[in-house]
Design a protein around this motif. Sequence first.
Motif, mmCIF file in Angstrom:
data_model
loop_
_atom_site.group_PDB
_atom_site.id
_atom_site.type_symbol
_atom_site.label_atom_id
_atom_site.label_comp_id
_atom_site.label_asym_id
_atom_site.label_seq_id
_atom_site.Cartn_x
_atom_site.Cartn_y
_atom_site.Cartn_z
ATOM 1 N N UNK A 278 0.826 -1.207 0.000
ATOM 2 C CA UNK A 278 0.000 0.000 0.000
ATOM 3 C C UNK A 278 0.861 1.259 0.000
ATOM 4 N N UNK A 279 1.889 1.272 0.823
ATOM 5 C CA UNK A 279 2.757 2.452 0.926
ATOM 6 C C UNK A 279 3.552 2.654 -0.361
ATOM 7 N N UNK A 280 4.101 1.577 -0.913
ATOM 8 C CA UNK A 280 4.871 1.730 -2.147
ATOM 9 C C UNK A 280 3.987 2.188 -3.303
ATOM 10 N N UNK A 281 2.760 1.698 -3.354
ATOM 11 C CA UNK A 281 1.844 2.134 -4.404
ATOM 12 C C UNK A 281 1.526 3.615 -4.263
ATOM 13 N N UNK B 33 2.576 7.296 -6.675
ATOM 14 C CA UNK B 33 1.611 8.265 -7.173
ATOM 15 C C UNK B 33 0.229 7.717 -7.455
ATOM 16 N N UNK B 34 -0.013 6.471 -7.078
ATOM 17 C CA UNK B 34 -1.321 5.871 -7.305
ATOM 18 C C UNK B 34 -2.298 6.238 -6.194
ATOM 19 N N UNK B 35 -3.573 6.151 -6.490
ATOM 20 C CA UNK B 35 -4.615 6.336 -5.481
ATOM 21 C C UNK B 35 -4.884 4.977 -4.841
ATOM 22 N N UNK B 36 -4.620 4.885 -3.547
ATOM 23 C CA UNK B 36 -4.650 3.590 -2.875
ATOM 24 C C UNK B 36 -5.804 3.510 -1.884
ATOM 25 N N UNK B 37 -6.587 2.451 -2.039
ATOM 26 C CA UNK B 37 -7.596 2.097 -1.047
ATOM 27 C C UNK B 37 -7.087 0.852 -0.324
ATOM 28 N N UNK B 38 -6.633 1.065 0.882
ATOM 29 C CA UNK B 38 -6.067 -0.012 1.692
ATOM 30 C C UNK B 38 -7.156 -0.560 2.596
ATOM 31 N N UNK C 78 -0.108 0.533 9.458
ATOM 32 C CA UNK C 78 -0.261 1.161 8.148
ATOM 33 C C UNK C 78 -0.136 2.673 8.260
ATOM 34 N N UNK C 79 -0.818 3.260 9.219
ATOM 35 C CA UNK C 79 -0.757 4.712 9.393
ATOM 36 C C UNK C 79 0.666 5.169 9.689
#
Length: 284
Positions: A19-22, A26-31, A42-43
Motif C-alpha cells: 500500500x505504501x509503495x503504491x 503516485x497511485x490512489x490507494x484504497x487499503x 499502516x498509518x
Amino acid sequence: MPKIILITGTSTGLGVATAVQAAQAGHTVYATMRNPQKRGALDAAAQAAGVSLTVLQLDVQDTASVTRAVDTVIAEQGRIDVLINNAGMGYVRSLEQAEEADIQKILDINYMGVARCTKAVMPHMRKARAGHVINISSVGGLVGQPFNEVYCGAKFAVEGLTEAMASYITPAFGIHFTAVEPGGIASEFANTVLEQVAQTGGMLEDEYLPILQKYISGSQNRQETGIYQSADEVAAVVMQVMALPQPPIRTRTSDWSEAFTSLKTGLDPDGLKQQSQVAEQFLN
C-alpha cells in the motif's frame, strides 16, 4: 499513469508495504482490512513515507463487506484499475490432525476471499475493458511442503483460478491476472509457527511430533538459504508487475523462489506459453 488500486489485508506486513509503495508511486490507494482499528502499522508507515491513502473496512470472508468496499471505490473514483488480493492466513498442521473448521477457515480466507473480491471487481473491469488482478500466492501454490498441505491446497486453488481466468478473460476483455509467488516474508518463523500451532490445539503427542519438531528446528538453517525476503522486497516485485503492459501470469519474487520451483516452472516461467496453448486448444 496513476492507477486506482484496491488492496486487501493491509494491517500488517506485505499489505502495509504494498500500500505504501503504491502510494509513493503516485497511485490512489484504497487499503482495506477486516478491522480498521488495527490500522496503526499502516498509518505509521504511511506517515513515515509522507504519503496518504484511504482505509476501508473489507472482510474477505463477508461478501457484503467486499461489495461495500468495491462500491465505495467505484462511487468515488469511477473505476478500479488494480485489485491486489493480499489477505491470507498461514496454517501448519497435518491434514490428519487438522480440525475441519480450521480447514474451512483457511480455504475461505486464502481461496474464497480471492474469489469474492475478484468477482466483485470483474463487472467494472469488464465494462472498462481494462484492469489487473494480482493475487498474492506463494511458492506453496506450486510446490507442496511438509505440514502445509491445507495452506498449499488453498494456494494451488488460487493458482488455478488465476490461470483459468487469464486463459479467456485477458484476450476477450483486456483484464490481466497475475499470481505473485514469494518464498517467505522475513519473520521469526519458528515463533510464528509455534504460536499458530498453539492456537489450533498445540503440538500433539503422536507420530507426527518428531517430524514437526524437525521442520520447526530447521527454520534457522532455512533462513541462511535466502528463503526469506523483507515485505518491502516482495512489494517492489508487485509494483514492477503492476507497471508492465504485458504482465506475467505468474512470477516468483527471489532467486531462491525461482530455484525452488524450477522443476515446475522451467519450461514456462511466466505462464504465458501455457495461456496461449490453452486458448488455442479451447477457443480456436
